[in-house]
Design a protein around this motif. Structure first.
Motif, PDB file in Angstrom:
ATOM      1  N   ARG A 141      31.664  42.735  35.890  1.00 26.03           N
ATOM      2  CA  ARG A 141      31.069  42.278  37.151  1.00 26.03           C
ATOM      3  C   ARG A 141      31.922  41.192  37.780  1.00 26.03           C
ATOM      4  N   THR A 142      31.789  41.070  39.093  1.00 31.99           N
ATOM      5  CA  THR A 142      32.490  40.005  39.808  1.00 31.99           C
ATOM      6  C   THR A 142      31.784  38.685  39.555  1.00 31.99           C
ATOM      7  N   VAL A 143      32.511  37.721  38.970  1.00 33.05           N
ATOM      8  CA  VAL A 143      31.904  36.441  38.631  1.00 33.05           C
ATOM      9  C   VAL A 143      32.328  35.329  39.588  1.00 33.05           C
ATOM     10  N   PHE A 144      33.419  35.543  40.346  1.00 30.93           N
ATOM     11  CA  PHE A 144      33.852  34.498  41.272  1.00 30.93           C
ATOM     12  C   PHE A 144      34.804  35.076  42.311  1.00 30.93           C
ATOM     13  N   GLU A 145      34.606  34.663  43.566  1.00 23.74           N
ATOM     14  CA  GLU A 145      35.504  35.012  44.665  1.00 23.74           C
ATOM     15  C   GLU A 145      35.978  33.705  45.285  1.00 23.74           C
ATOM     16  N   CYS A 146      37.278  33.562  45.442  1.00 24.86           N
ATOM     17  CA  CYS A 146      37.801  32.264  45.850  1.00 24.86           C
ATOM     18  C   CYS A 146      39.154  32.423  46.550  1.00 24.86           C
ATOM     19  N   TYR A 147      39.757  31.253  46.885  1.00 19.76           N
ATOM     20  CA  TYR A 147      41.044  31.216  47.577  1.00 19.76           C
ATOM     21  C   TYR A 147      41.944  30.186  46.892  1.00 19.76           C
ATOM     22  N   ILE A 148      43.238  30.490  46.852  1.00 16.69           N
ATOM     23  CA  ILE A 148      44.176  29.568  46.214  1.00 16.69           C
ATOM     24  C   ILE A 148      44.292  28.295  47.033  1.00 16.69           C
ATOM     25  N   ARG A 149      44.031  27.162  46.379  1.00 16.22           N
ATOM     26  CA  ARG A 149      44.187  25.859  47.017  1.00 16.22           C
ATOM     27  C   ARG A 149      45.521  25.224  46.660  1.00 16.22           C
ATOM     28  N   ASP A 150      45.881  25.260  45.374  1.00 17.71           N
ATOM     29  CA  ASP A 150      47.120  24.641  44.895  1.00 17.71           C
ATOM     30  C   ASP A 150      47.693  25.465  43.752  1.00 17.71           C
ATOM     31  N   ILE A 151      49.016  25.310  43.550  1.00 20.30           N
ATOM     32  CA  ILE A 151      49.698  25.945  42.432  1.00 20.30           C
ATOM     33  C   ILE A 151      50.472  24.868  41.692  1.00 20.30           C
ATOM     34  N   GLU A 152      50.145  24.680  40.429  1.00 20.73           N
ATOM     35  CA  GLU A 152      50.826  23.665  39.628  1.00 20.73           C
ATOM     36  C   GLU A 152      52.058  24.300  38.984  1.00 20.73           C
ATOM     37  N   ALA A 153      53.230  23.855  39.416  1.00 21.46           N
ATOM     38  CA  ALA A 153      54.487  24.494  39.004  1.00 21.46           C
ATOM     39  C   ALA A 153      54.995  23.956  37.679  1.00 21.46           C
ATOM     40  N   ASN A 154      54.101  23.854  36.706  1.00 25.68           N
ATOM     41  CA  ASN A 154      54.496  23.436  35.372  1.00 25.68           C
ATOM     42  C   ASN A 154      54.510  24.642  34.448  1.00 25.68           C
ATOM     43  N   ILE A 155      54.715  24.412  33.181  1.00 27.93           N
ATOM     44  CA  ILE A 155      54.665  25.471  32.186  1.00 27.93           C
ATOM     45  C   ILE A 155      53.541  25.132  31.206  1.00 27.93           C
ATOM     46  N   PRO A 156      52.499  25.963  31.077  1.00 20.89           N
ATOM     47  CA  PRO A 156      52.284  27.206  31.817  1.00 20.89           C
ATOM     48  C   PRO A 156      51.862  26.954  33.268  1.00 20.89           C
ATOM     49  N   VAL A 157      51.844  28.006  34.051  1.00 21.51           N
ATOM     50  CA  VAL A 157      51.502  27.900  35.474  1.00 21.51           C
ATOM     51  C   VAL A 157      49.985  27.909  35.639  1.00 21.51           C
ATOM     52  N   THR A 158      49.468  26.951  36.393  1.00 20.98           N
ATOM     53  CA  THR A 158      48.035  26.881  36.652  1.00 20.98           C
ATOM     54  C   THR A 158      47.779  27.024  38.149  1.00 20.98           C
ATOM     55  N   VAL A 159      46.858  27.907  38.492  1.00 24.89           N
ATOM     56  CA  VAL A 159      46.463  28.139  39.884  1.00 24.89           C
ATOM     57  C   VAL A 159      45.067  27.555  40.075  1.00 24.89           C
ATOM     58  N   PHE A 160      44.904  26.697  41.075  1.00 27.11           N
ATOM     59  CA  PHE A 160      43.613  26.068  41.380  1.00 27.11           C
ATOM     60  C   PHE A 160      43.019  26.725  42.624  1.00 27.11           C
ATOM     61  N   HIS A 178      19.443  15.025  55.315  1.00 24.38           N
ATOM     62  CA  HIS A 178      18.263  15.883  55.367  1.00 24.38           C
ATOM     63  C   HIS A 178      17.915  16.534  54.031  1.00 24.38           C
ATOM     64  N   GLY A 179      18.744  16.310  53.014  1.00 25.48           N
ATOM     65  CA  GLY A 179      18.444  16.875  51.705  1.00 25.48           C
ATOM     66  C   GLY A 179      18.614  18.377  51.611  1.00 25.48           C
ATOM     67  N   LEU A 180      19.442  18.960  52.487  1.00 20.19           N
ATOM     68  CA  LEU A 180      19.673  20.405  52.490  1.00 20.19           C
ATOM     69  C   LEU A 180      20.966  20.725  51.746  1.00 20.19           C
ATOM     70  N   PHE A 181      20.891  21.644  50.803  1.00 23.97           N
ATOM     71  CA  PHE A 181      22.054  22.036  50.003  1.00 23.97           C
ATOM     72  C   PHE A 181      22.789  23.182  50.697  1.00 23.97           C
ATOM     73  N   SER A 182      24.113  23.161  50.608  1.00 20.91           N
ATOM     74  CA  SER A 182      24.944  24.227  51.167  1.00 20.91           C
ATOM     75  C   SER A 182      25.873  24.739  50.077  1.00 20.91           C
ATOM     76  N   TYR A 183      25.905  26.041  49.903  1.00 18.42           N
ATOM     77  CA  TYR A 183      26.809  26.630  48.923  1.00 18.42           C
ATOM     78  C   TYR A 183      26.955  28.122  49.203  1.00 18.42           C
ATOM     79  N   PHE A 184      28.010  28.690  48.636  1.00  8.70           N
ATOM     80  CA  PHE A 184      28.256  30.117  48.790  1.00  8.70           C
ATOM     81  C   PHE A 184      27.736  30.861  47.575  1.00  8.70           C
ATOM     82  N   VAL A 185      27.093  31.982  47.830  1.00  6.59           N
ATOM     83  CA  VAL A 185      26.739  32.945  46.792  1.00  6.59           C
ATOM     84  C   VAL A 185      27.589  34.173  47.084  1.00  6.59           C
ATOM     85  N   GLY A 186      28.655  34.362  46.295  1.00  6.95           N
ATOM     86  CA  GLY A 186      29.656  35.355  46.670  1.00  6.95           C
ATOM     87  C   GLY A 186      30.391  34.856  47.904  1.00  6.95           C
ATOM     88  N   GLU A 187      30.336  35.606  48.969  1.00  9.34           N
ATOM     89  CA  GLU A 187      30.962  35.191  50.223  1.00  9.34           C
ATOM     90  C   GLU A 187      29.920  34.924  51.302  1.00  9.34           C
TER      91      GLU A 187
END
Length: 349
Positions: A79-98, A188-197
């Motif tokens: 199942r699809t557990v997360f949909e996201c967009y690349i924010r940063d790429i850490e150019a170290n070893i190993p490579v980490t994508v945020f 106002h105490g209103l929460f905002s978040y994405f469920v999928g997209e």
């Protein structure tokens, strides 16, 4: 040990996709208390074929803004557990994508509400110059749906469950949609978040798709060292709710223990009766008889924030209960298998 299968698909901004089934590990953290849910993915020391490498060269695999879809589960589930967009790429070893979820798309443009108008003034030498000022004569009341219609891109789908409330007279100066949503949460105490997209704005327990799963303490819970059972009378909390009206007059209502830990919430233009009701509801969310803390489970059954976790025990059945899931952390790696950490919130059953 159960070994999950996972695949991570990158869709490039300039077209084309790349799917990985080999990686070091990934961590996903989701919570309705955070506007932006996040993920980090670590890849082996080096990947390169004849035409591609991770982030260098003329045709890199990873670019900022690329869409990422993570699928995971125990066979035969996937199942699809997360949909996201690349924010940063850490150019170290190993490579980490945020990566960040679709809130990433709401951090690119700023808005002025009401609109900014040019204002011609004189400096001390009598020279004319223009400055941009908000037209205060056009400040008016606005509803939540009217505001979202202005600041949310048309390609982003809004939840049909969004409540339409009057936000009162508002001023937003050079703020991104994400910053505006944060201010609405603060006032106002209103929460905002994405469920999928799909973007949801409302109360914390009204997730778009609310699921319930049962976790037996003696079978499916791997670690409960950070889980504590408390009685409501042993949790001293004082809730303070503050409302401001159009005349900038403040009304305060309280609930709970006078000497308890203070939790403050802000609202706008709320009646005295409704404000007291909010205070009582917030107190019930923060103080109850039941479990507090988190549990570590296998990846399945998999839940998301806003879902319900039913905790049962054969040794202590009197402590069985249903809890709102406040946050979920998912860890999957080639060595450690898969784990899910559920932070429990309000007891709802």
């Amino acid at each position: 040990m159960y070994q999950p299968r996972a695949q991570i698909t990158f869709s490039r901004v300039d077209g084309g996709t790349k799917t990985f089934t080999v990686f070091n590990d990934f961590n996903i953290y989701k919570s309705y208390e955070m506007l932006t849910n996040r993920c980090s993915i670590t890849f082996p020391r080096k990947y390169q074929d004849e035409f591609e490498d991770y982030f260098g060269g003329s045709n890199p695999i990873f670019k900022r803004g690329d869409k990422v879809v993570i699928n995971c589960g125990y066979l035969p589930n996937n199942r699809t557990v997360f949909e996201c967009y690349i924010r940063d790429i850490e150019a170290n070893i190993p490579v980490t994508v945020f990566c960040e979820d679709s809130m990433y798309l709401l951090k690119k443009h700023t808005f002025n509400i009401p609109a900014v108008v040019p204002l011609i003034t004189h400096d001390k030498h009598g020279k004319l110059y223009k400055t941009a000022k908000i037209d205060t004569t056009k400040i008016k009341k606005i509803s939540l749906k009217e505001l979202l219609d202005i600041i949310i891109q048309k390609k982003i789908e809004l939840s049909p469950d969004i409540i339409d409330i009057d936000l009162g007279k508002v001023i937003f100066s050079r703020m991104t949609p994400c910053e505006i949503l944060q201010k609405i949460k603060d006032t106002h105490g209103l929460f905002s978040y994405f469920v999928g997209e799909k973007l949801y704005v409302g109360f914390q327990s009204n997730a778009l798709t609310t699921n319930e799963a049962t976790f037996k303490m003696e079978r499916q819970v791997i670690n409960s060292n950070n889980l504590f059972y408390k009685r409501a009378e042993d949790v001293p909390i004082k809730v303070v709710c503050i409302s401001m009206n159009d005349a900038n007059q403040k009304t305060t209502k309280e609930a709970g223990d006078e000497d308890g830990e203070v939790r403050t919430y802000h609202y706008y233009n709320v009646s005295d009766e409704a404000l007291q009701q909010y205070a009582n509801e917030r107190l019930n969310e923060e103080r109850y008889t039941g479990f507090y803390g988190e549990i570590v489970t296998f990846l399945e059954p998999m839940l998301s924030h806003g879902d319900r976790a039913k905790i049962t025990s054969t040794k202590l059945p009197e402590r069985d209960g249903v809890y709102l899931v406040k946050s979920v952390s998912i860890d999957v790696g080639v060595r450690g298998g898969g784990r899910q950490v559920l932070e429990l919130g309000q007891k709802v059953g």
